[in-house]
Design a protein around this motif. Structure first.
Motif, PDB file in Angstrom:
ATOM      1  N   UNK A  81       0.808  -1.225   0.000  1.00 57.89           N
ATOM      2  CA  UNK A  81       0.000   0.000   0.000  1.00 57.89           C
ATOM      3  C   UNK A  81       0.841   1.275   0.000  1.00 57.89           C
ATOM      4  N   UNK A  82       1.913   1.301   0.800  1.00 59.38           N
ATOM      5  CA  UNK A  82       2.767   2.490   0.823  1.00 59.38           C
ATOM      6  C   UNK A  82       3.418   2.707  -0.537  1.00 59.38           C
ATOM      7  N   UNK A  83       3.975   1.638  -1.102  1.00 59.96           N
ATOM      8  CA  UNK A  83       4.599   1.755  -2.425  1.00 59.96           C
ATOM      9  C   UNK A  83       3.571   2.136  -3.482  1.00 59.96           C
ATOM     10  N   UNK A  84       2.366   1.584  -3.384  1.00 64.68           N
ATOM     11  CA  UNK A  84       1.319   1.916  -4.348  1.00 64.68           C
ATOM     12  C   UNK A  84       0.912   3.370  -4.280  1.00 64.68           C
ATOM     13  N   UNK A  85       0.798   3.919  -3.079  1.00 69.27           N
ATOM     14  CA  UNK A  85       0.445   5.331  -2.930  1.00 69.27           C
ATOM     15  C   UNK A  85       1.552   6.228  -3.486  1.00 69.27           C
ATOM     16  N   UNK A  86       2.805   5.880  -3.215  1.00 64.63           N
ATOM     17  CA  UNK A  86       3.913   6.663  -3.763  1.00 64.63           C
ATOM     18  C   UNK A  86       3.936   6.594  -5.288  1.00 64.63           C
ATOM     19  N   UNK A  87       3.702   5.400  -5.836  1.00 64.66           N
ATOM     20  CA  UNK A  87       3.679   5.246  -7.293  1.00 64.66           C
ATOM     21  C   UNK A  87       2.558   6.076  -7.909  1.00 64.66           C
ATOM     22  N   UNK A  88       1.378   6.056  -7.291  1.00 64.55           N
ATOM     23  CA  UNK A  88       0.252   6.831  -7.807  1.00 64.55           C
ATOM     24  C   UNK A  88       0.532   8.328  -7.724  1.00 64.55           C
ATOM     25  N   UNK A  89       1.101   8.764  -6.595  1.00 64.85           N
ATOM     26  CA  UNK A  89       1.399  10.191  -6.435  1.00 64.85           C
ATOM     27  C   UNK A  89       2.436  10.656  -7.450  1.00 64.85           C
ATOM     28  N   UNK A  90       3.472   9.850  -7.656  1.00 63.48           N
ATOM     29  CA  UNK A  90       4.505  10.225  -8.620  1.00 63.48           C
ATOM     30  C   UNK A  90       3.962  10.175 -10.045  1.00 63.48           C
ATOM     31  N   UNK A  91       3.151   9.177 -10.353  1.00 65.23           N
ATOM     32  CA  UNK A  91       2.559   9.086 -11.692  1.00 65.23           C
ATOM     33  C   UNK A  91       1.686  10.300 -11.977  1.00 65.23           C
ATOM     34  N   UNK A  92       0.913  10.738 -10.995  1.00 59.73           N
ATOM     35  CA  UNK A  92       0.050  11.915 -11.179  1.00 59.73           C
ATOM     36  C   UNK A  92       0.886  13.179 -11.316  1.00 59.73           C
ATOM     37  N   UNK A  93       1.904  13.320 -10.465  1.00 63.01           N
ATOM     38  CA  UNK A  93       2.720  14.528 -10.487  1.00 63.01           C
ATOM     39  C   UNK A  93       3.544  14.618 -11.762  1.00 63.01           C
ATOM     40  N   UNK A  94       4.107  13.495 -12.199  1.00 63.98           N
ATOM     41  CA  UNK A  94       4.970  13.489 -13.382  1.00 63.98           C
ATOM     42  C   UNK A  94       4.193  13.281 -14.671  1.00 63.98           C
ATOM     43  N   UNK A  95       2.902  12.959 -14.537  1.00 67.35           N
ATOM     44  CA  UNK A  95       2.057  12.645 -15.697  1.00 67.35           C
ATOM     45  C   UNK A  95       2.729  11.556 -16.540  1.00 67.35           C
ATOM     46  N   UNK A  96       3.038  10.453 -15.864  1.00 67.91           N
ATOM     47  CA  UNK A  96       3.758   9.359 -16.508  1.00 67.91           C
ATOM     48  C   UNK A  96       3.304   8.036 -15.914  1.00 67.91           C
ATOM     49  N   UNK A  97       3.293   7.010 -16.744  1.00 71.99           N
ATOM     50  CA  UNK A  97       2.922   5.674 -16.285  1.00 71.99           C
ATOM     51  C   UNK A  97       4.104   4.921 -15.679  1.00 71.99           C
ATOM     52  N   UNK A  98       5.292   5.450 -15.822  1.00 75.24           N
ATOM     53  CA  UNK A  98       6.488   4.699 -15.435  1.00 75.24           C
ATOM     54  C   UNK A  98       6.570   4.381 -13.937  1.00 75.24           C
ATOM     55  N   UNK A  99       6.146   5.250 -13.028  1.00 74.01           N
ATOM     56  CA  UNK A  99       6.147   4.844 -11.611  1.00 74.01           C
ATOM     57  C   UNK A  99       5.290   3.612 -11.350  1.00 74.01           C
ATOM     58  N   UNK A 100       4.222   3.446 -12.104  1.00 71.25           N
ATOM     59  CA  UNK A 100       3.382   2.265 -11.941  1.00 71.25           C
ATOM     60  C   UNK A 100       4.150   1.013 -12.366  1.00 71.25           C
ATOM     61  N   UNK A 101       5.025   1.159 -13.358  1.00 70.23           N
ATOM     62  CA  UNK A 101       5.845   0.024 -13.792  1.00 70.23           C
ATOM     63  C   UNK A 101       6.792  -0.419 -12.679  1.00 70.23           C
ATOM     64  N   UNK A 102       7.314   0.539 -11.915  1.00 69.18           N
ATOM     65  CA  UNK A 102       8.197   0.190 -10.805  1.00 69.18           C
ATOM     66  C   UNK A 102       7.433  -0.640  -9.776  1.00 69.18           C
ATOM     67  N   UNK A 103       6.232  -0.184  -9.437  1.00 68.30           N
ATOM     68  CA  UNK A 103       5.406  -0.930  -8.485  1.00 68.30           C
ATOM     69  C   UNK A 103       5.099  -2.331  -9.032  1.00 68.30           C
ATOM     70  N   UNK A 104       4.717  -2.409 -10.288  1.00 70.99           N
ATOM     71  CA  UNK A 104       4.407  -3.700 -10.892  1.00 70.99           C
ATOM     72  C   UNK A 104       5.624  -4.611 -10.902  1.00 70.99           C
ATOM     73  N   UNK A 105       6.803  -4.043 -11.133  1.00 75.55           N
ATOM     74  CA  UNK A 105       8.015  -4.843 -11.118  1.00 75.55           C
ATOM     75  C   UNK A 105       8.282  -5.457  -9.755  1.00 75.55           C
ATOM     76  N   UNK A 106       8.088  -4.667  -8.686  1.00 77.67           N
ATOM     77  CA  UNK A 106       8.252  -5.202  -7.336  1.00 77.67           C
ATOM     78  C   UNK A 106       7.260  -6.309  -7.044  1.00 77.67           C
ATOM     79  N   UNK A 107       6.028  -6.115  -7.477  1.00 71.87           N
ATOM     80  CA  UNK A 107       4.981  -7.114  -7.254  1.00 71.87           C
ATOM     81  C   UNK A 107       5.311  -8.415  -7.991  1.00 71.87           C
ATOM     82  N   UNK A 108       5.672  -8.313  -9.253  1.00 73.88           N
ATOM     83  CA  UNK A 108       5.905  -9.503 -10.054  1.00 73.88           C
ATOM     84  C   UNK A 108       7.126 -10.282  -9.597  1.00 73.88           C
ATOM     85  N   UNK A 109       8.199  -9.576  -9.246  1.00 74.21           N
ATOM     86  CA  UNK A 109       9.430 -10.281  -8.909  1.00 74.21           C
ATOM     87  C   UNK A 109       9.299 -11.023  -7.577  1.00 74.21           C
TER      88      UNK A 109
END
Length: 260
Positions: A81-109
């Protein structure tokens, strides 16, 4: 006819410390060697001795404190949840999907490695009195998921993801970077606390925690190498494929390059 294309940086692994792949190889070999040793009955007496010692030296107050701090390693309830909130906040602020990829990478690995190992090795938990030798691998096909410790591995992996996302968010907010000492503390202190409390509370055998440490460090190094801002993505609406993780906004102007 003039068209525009988006330049894609050469995919080069990000640097890690210590540099090189030698430590990754050591961690992989050490994990395999520990697993093989346990399968052949080595270190089982040590596991039992440590379990019995902590059981005899765990007053109620110490147990309560340890249980509170052990929550630092809960992947589904705390870290994700903490990582997800940070990813969402960064994605919104940067207007980029790439922070979500970081979260997904942690989840998948984590789910592609730790979970299958647990299901394959079926080690019993230290206080499972329903089976004769829970300390052995393959001792509890029904519920044995002790090896390796997911708490310890998750802590190492997810705090690495959290520090990466936090650094990116601070850059996009125009805030000063946190000192390297603070980042090291975030990455080192919680996993160390989780390692100690998981063993002290008797949630895992000590070799479970050691294996979780070895595996978590290996996977965290692999994630740290990923050049998230350079991964090739299809052109997304409003430039949502723009870089977002490593550079300040002023350094990541995503202007198309005209070519003829």
């Amino acid at each position: 006819m003039t068209r525009t294309v988006r330049q894609i940086a050469r995919l080069t692994p990000r640097p890690v410390r210590p540099a090189g792949w030698w430590l990754d190889g050591v961690l992989l070999v050490a994990t395999a060697a520990l697993t093989l040793a346990l399968a052949n009955g080595v270190f089982l007496d040590t596991d039992i001795a440590v379990r019995d010692w902590v059981d005899a030296h765990r007053p109620d107050v110490a147990a309560i404190v340890a249980e509170v701090f052990n929550k630092l390693g809960q992947g589904g309830q705390v870290l994700m949840p903490v990582a997800g909130l940070l990813a969402a906040a960064l994605a919104w602020r940067a207007r980029s999907v790439r922070p979500v990829l970081v979260f997904a990478g942690g989840f998948l690995i984590t789910y592609a490695t730790i979970g299958p190992m647990k299901l394959l090795l079926h080690r019993g938990y230290p206080h499972n009195d329903e089976i004769p030798h829970p300390e052995r691998l393959f001792s509890d096909p029904a519920e044995g998921l002790a090896y390796p410790s997911g708490h310890v591995a998750n802590a190492i992996i997810w705090y690495g993801v959290i520090t990466l996302l936090l650094a990116g968010l601070l850059r996009h907010l125009g805030r000063p970077d946190v000192s390297p000492a603070v980042y090291r503390t975030i990455r080192v202190a919680p996993p160390a606390i989780v390692f100690c409390t998981t063993t002290y509370l008797g949630f895992h055998w000590i070799t479970d925690s050691i294996a979780g440490f070895l595996l978590g460090l290996l996977l965290s190094r692999l994630l740290s190498r990923v050049p998230w801002d350079d991964l090739p993505l299809p052109a997304l609406p409003n430039g949502f494929d723009r870089p977002a993780i490593f550079n300040r906004p002023a350094e990541t102007a995503d202007e198309p390059t005209p070519v003829s």
